[in-house]
Design a protein around this motif. Structure first.
Motif, PDB file in Angstrom:
ATOM      1  N   SER A   1       0.820  -1.220   0.000  1.00 26.98           N
ATOM      2  CA  SER A   1       0.000   0.000   0.000  1.00 26.98           C
ATOM      3  C   SER A   1       0.850   1.264   0.000  1.00 26.98           C
ATOM      4  O   SER A   1       0.371   2.331  -0.379  1.00 26.98           O
ATOM      5  N   GLU A   2       2.099   1.156   0.397  1.00 31.38           N
ATOM      6  CA  GLU A   2       2.995   2.311   0.435  1.00 31.38           C
ATOM      7  C   GLU A   2       4.137   2.216  -0.577  1.00 31.38           C
ATOM      8  O   GLU A   2       5.018   3.068  -0.589  1.00 31.38           O
ATOM      9  N   ALA A   3       4.127   1.194  -1.408  1.00 33.46           N
ATOM     10  CA  ALA A   3       5.208   0.995  -2.382  1.00 33.46           C
ATOM     11  C   ALA A   3       5.198   2.092  -3.436  1.00 33.46           C
ATOM     12  O   ALA A   3       4.151   2.654  -3.763  1.00 33.46           O
ATOM     13  N   ALA A   4       6.372   2.400  -3.956  1.00 26.29           N
ATOM     14  CA  ALA A   4       6.502   3.438  -4.984  1.00 26.29           C
ATOM     15  C   ALA A   4       6.051   2.930  -6.357  1.00 26.29           C
ATOM     16  O   ALA A   4       5.652   3.729  -7.198  1.00 26.29           O
ATOM     17  N   LEU A   5       6.092   1.629  -6.566  1.00 27.12           N
ATOM     18  CA  LEU A   5       5.713   1.041  -7.847  1.00 27.12           C
ATOM     19  C   LEU A   5       4.407   0.264  -7.718  1.00 27.12           C
ATOM     20  O   LEU A   5       4.082  -0.222  -6.633  1.00 27.12           O
ATOM     21  N   PRO A   6       3.674   0.109  -8.815  1.00 26.27           N
ATOM     22  CA  PRO A   6       2.443  -0.692  -8.788  1.00 26.27           C
ATOM     23  C   PRO A   6       2.757  -2.185  -8.909  1.00 26.27           C
ATOM     24  O   PRO A   6       2.673  -2.775  -9.971  1.00 26.27           O
ATOM     25  N   TRP A   7       3.135  -2.810  -7.818  1.00 28.73           N
ATOM     26  CA  TRP A   7       3.491  -4.227  -7.795  1.00 28.73           C
ATOM     27  C   TRP A   7       2.271  -5.090  -8.064  1.00 28.73           C
ATOM     28  O   TRP A   7       1.175  -4.797  -7.606  1.00 28.73           O
ATOM     29  N   SER A   8       2.488  -6.207  -8.745  1.00 29.64           N
ATOM     30  CA  SER A   8       1.413  -7.189  -8.862  1.00 29.64           C
ATOM     31  C   SER A   8       1.461  -8.052  -7.596  1.00 29.64           C
ATOM     32  O   SER A   8       2.537  -8.293  -7.038  1.00 29.64           O
ATOM     33  N   PRO A   9       0.309  -8.505  -7.130  1.00 25.72           N
ATOM     34  CA  PRO A   9       0.303  -9.374  -5.955  1.00 25.72           C
ATOM     35  C   PRO A   9       1.146 -10.636  -6.172  1.00 25.72           C
ATOM     36  O   PRO A   9       1.813 -11.102  -5.254  1.00 25.72           O
ATOM     37  N   ALA A  10       1.134 -11.158  -7.393  1.00 26.65           N
ATOM     38  CA  ALA A  10       1.892 -12.388  -7.672  1.00 26.65           C
ATOM     39  C   ALA A  10       3.394 -12.177  -7.513  1.00 26.65           C
ATOM     40  O   ALA A  10       4.087 -13.002  -6.915  1.00 26.65           O
ATOM     41  N   SER A  11       3.917 -11.080  -8.053  1.00 28.92           N
ATOM     42  CA  SER A  11       5.365 -10.865  -7.950  1.00 28.92           C
ATOM     43  C   SER A  11       5.779 -10.544  -6.523  1.00 28.92           C
ATOM     44  O   SER A  11       6.834 -10.991  -6.065  1.00 28.92           O
ATOM     45  N   ALA A  12       4.953  -9.790  -5.814  1.00 28.65           N
ATOM     46  CA  ALA A  12       5.271  -9.504  -4.415  1.00 28.65           C
ATOM     47  C   ALA A  12       5.226 -10.780  -3.581  1.00 28.65           C
ATOM     48  O   ALA A  12       6.103 -11.029  -2.754  1.00 28.65           O
ATOM     49  N   ARG A  13       4.218 -11.629  -3.825  1.00 33.07           N
ATOM     50  CA  ARG A  13       4.105 -12.893  -3.093  1.00 33.07           C
ATOM     51  C   ARG A  13       5.299 -13.809  -3.387  1.00 33.07           C
ATOM     52  O   ARG A  13       5.815 -14.479  -2.501  1.00 33.07           O
ATOM     53  N   ARG A  14       5.768 -13.811  -4.631  1.00 35.46           N
ATOM     54  CA  ARG A  14       6.900 -14.656  -5.014  1.00 35.46           C
ATOM     55  C   ARG A  14       8.161 -14.257  -4.245  1.00 35.46           C
ATOM     56  O   ARG A  14       8.857 -15.108  -3.679  1.00 35.46           O
ATOM     57  N   ILE A  15       8.459 -12.965  -4.190  1.00 36.94           N
ATOM     58  CA  ILE A  15       9.641 -12.500  -3.451  1.00 36.94           C
ATOM     59  C   ILE A  15       9.468 -12.765  -1.961  1.00 36.94           C
ATOM     60  O   ILE A  15      10.401 -13.213  -1.280  1.00 36.94           O
TER      61      ILE A  15
ATOM     62  N   HIS B   1      14.448  -3.565  -1.423  1.00 40.73           N
ATOM     63  CA  HIS B   1      15.677  -3.582  -2.222  1.00 40.73           C
ATOM     64  C   HIS B   1      15.353  -3.880  -3.693  1.00 40.73           C
ATOM     65  O   HIS B   1      15.922  -3.254  -4.600  1.00 40.73           O
ATOM     66  N   ALA B   2      14.441  -4.814  -3.926  1.00 38.72           N
ATOM     67  CA  ALA B   2      14.025  -5.124  -5.297  1.00 38.72           C
ATOM     68  C   ALA B   2      13.368  -3.907  -5.948  1.00 38.72           C
ATOM     69  O   ALA B   2      13.583  -3.635  -7.134  1.00 38.72           O
ATOM     70  N   GLU B   3      12.604  -3.167  -5.168  1.00 34.62           N
ATOM     71  CA  GLU B   3      11.958  -1.972  -5.699  1.00 34.62           C
ATOM     72  C   GLU B   3      12.989  -0.904  -6.070  1.00 34.62           C
ATOM     73  O   GLU B   3      12.890  -0.263  -7.118  1.00 34.62           O
ATOM     74  N   VAL B   4      13.995  -0.722  -5.235  1.00 35.93           N
ATOM     75  CA  VAL B   4      15.060   0.243  -5.519  1.00 35.93           C
ATOM     76  C   VAL B   4      15.787  -0.139  -6.804  1.00 35.93           C
ATOM     77  O   VAL B   4      16.070   0.717  -7.654  1.00 35.93           O
ATOM     78  N   ARG B   5      16.080  -1.430  -6.984  1.00 30.95           N
ATOM     79  CA  ARG B   5      16.742  -1.885  -8.215  1.00 30.95           C
ATOM     80  C   ARG B   5      15.872  -1.616  -9.439  1.00 30.95           C
ATOM     81  O   ARG B   5      16.368  -1.208 -10.484  1.00 30.95           O
ATOM     82  N   THR B   6      14.562  -1.849  -9.309  1.00 28.12           N
ATOM     83  CA  THR B   6      13.650  -1.614 -10.425  1.00 28.12           C
ATOM     84  C   THR B   6      13.557  -0.124 -10.744  1.00 28.12           C
ATOM     85  O   THR B   6      13.563   0.267 -11.915  1.00 28.12           O
ATOM     86  N   LEU B   7      13.476   0.698  -9.721  1.00 26.76           N
ATOM     87  CA  LEU B   7      13.420   2.145  -9.936  1.00 26.76           C
ATOM     88  C   LEU B   7      14.692   2.649 -10.609  1.00 26.76           C
ATOM     89  O   LEU B   7      14.648   3.577 -11.418  1.00 26.76           O
ATOM     90  N   ALA B   8      15.827   2.039 -10.310  1.00 25.06           N
ATOM     91  CA  ALA B   8      17.089   2.443 -10.916  1.00 25.06           C
ATOM     92  C   ALA B   8      17.089   2.143 -12.422  1.00 25.06           C
ATOM     93  O   ALA B   8      17.772   2.824 -13.189  1.00 25.06           O
ATOM     94  N   ARG B   9      16.320   1.131 -12.832  1.00 22.81           N
ATOM     95  CA  ARG B   9      16.238   0.787 -14.252  1.00 22.81           C
ATOM     96  C   ARG B   9      15.312   1.711 -15.020  1.00 22.81           C
ATOM     97  O   ARG B   9      15.361   1.774 -16.244  1.00 22.81           O
ATOM     98  N   ASP B  10      14.444   2.408 -14.314  1.00 26.43           N
ATOM     99  CA  ASP B  10      13.455   3.273 -14.959  1.00 26.43           C
ATOM    100  C   ASP B  10      14.161   4.433 -15.648  1.00 26.43           C
ATOM    101  O   ASP B  10      15.018   5.089 -15.067  1.00 26.43           O
TER     102      ASP B  10
END
Length: 84
Positions: free
Chosen positions: A35-49, A69-78
């Motif tokens: 609910s506070e994540a910077a990216l619109p995560w899918s429930p499936a990918s969040a559940r997998r991690i 940490h995964a979110e920071v890495r993804t944001l760095a790719r943006d």
């Protein structure tokens, strides 16, 4: 891009099931983090991690740190600069 996905150059994916039902089935700490994540995560990918982290013996707090940490890495790719 329209909707609540913001200005991002990251690839969007189609969902195969009801995203709200998938979200509601997540553990409470994970739902709170999403609910506070910077990216619109899918429930499936969040559940997998989350599940992989817990399977490694990490605590729920450490699993949330792994997600952050995964979110920071993804944001760095943006490619689009995210402005606050």
């Amino acid at each position: 891009m329209s909707g609540n996905l913001g200005q991002s150059s990251l690839h969007r994916k189609r969902r195969s099931r009801d995203p709200m039902a998938a979200y509601d089935s997540l553990p409470a700490p994970l739902r709170s983090w999403l609910s506070e994540a910077a990216l619109p995560w899918s429930p499936a990918s969040a559940r997998r991690i989350w599940a992989k982290s817990l399977a490694k013996g990490l605590s729920p707090e450490e699993a949330l740190a792994t997600l952050a940490h995964a979110e920071v890495r993804t944001l760095a790719r943006d490619k689009v600069a995210i402005r606050c």
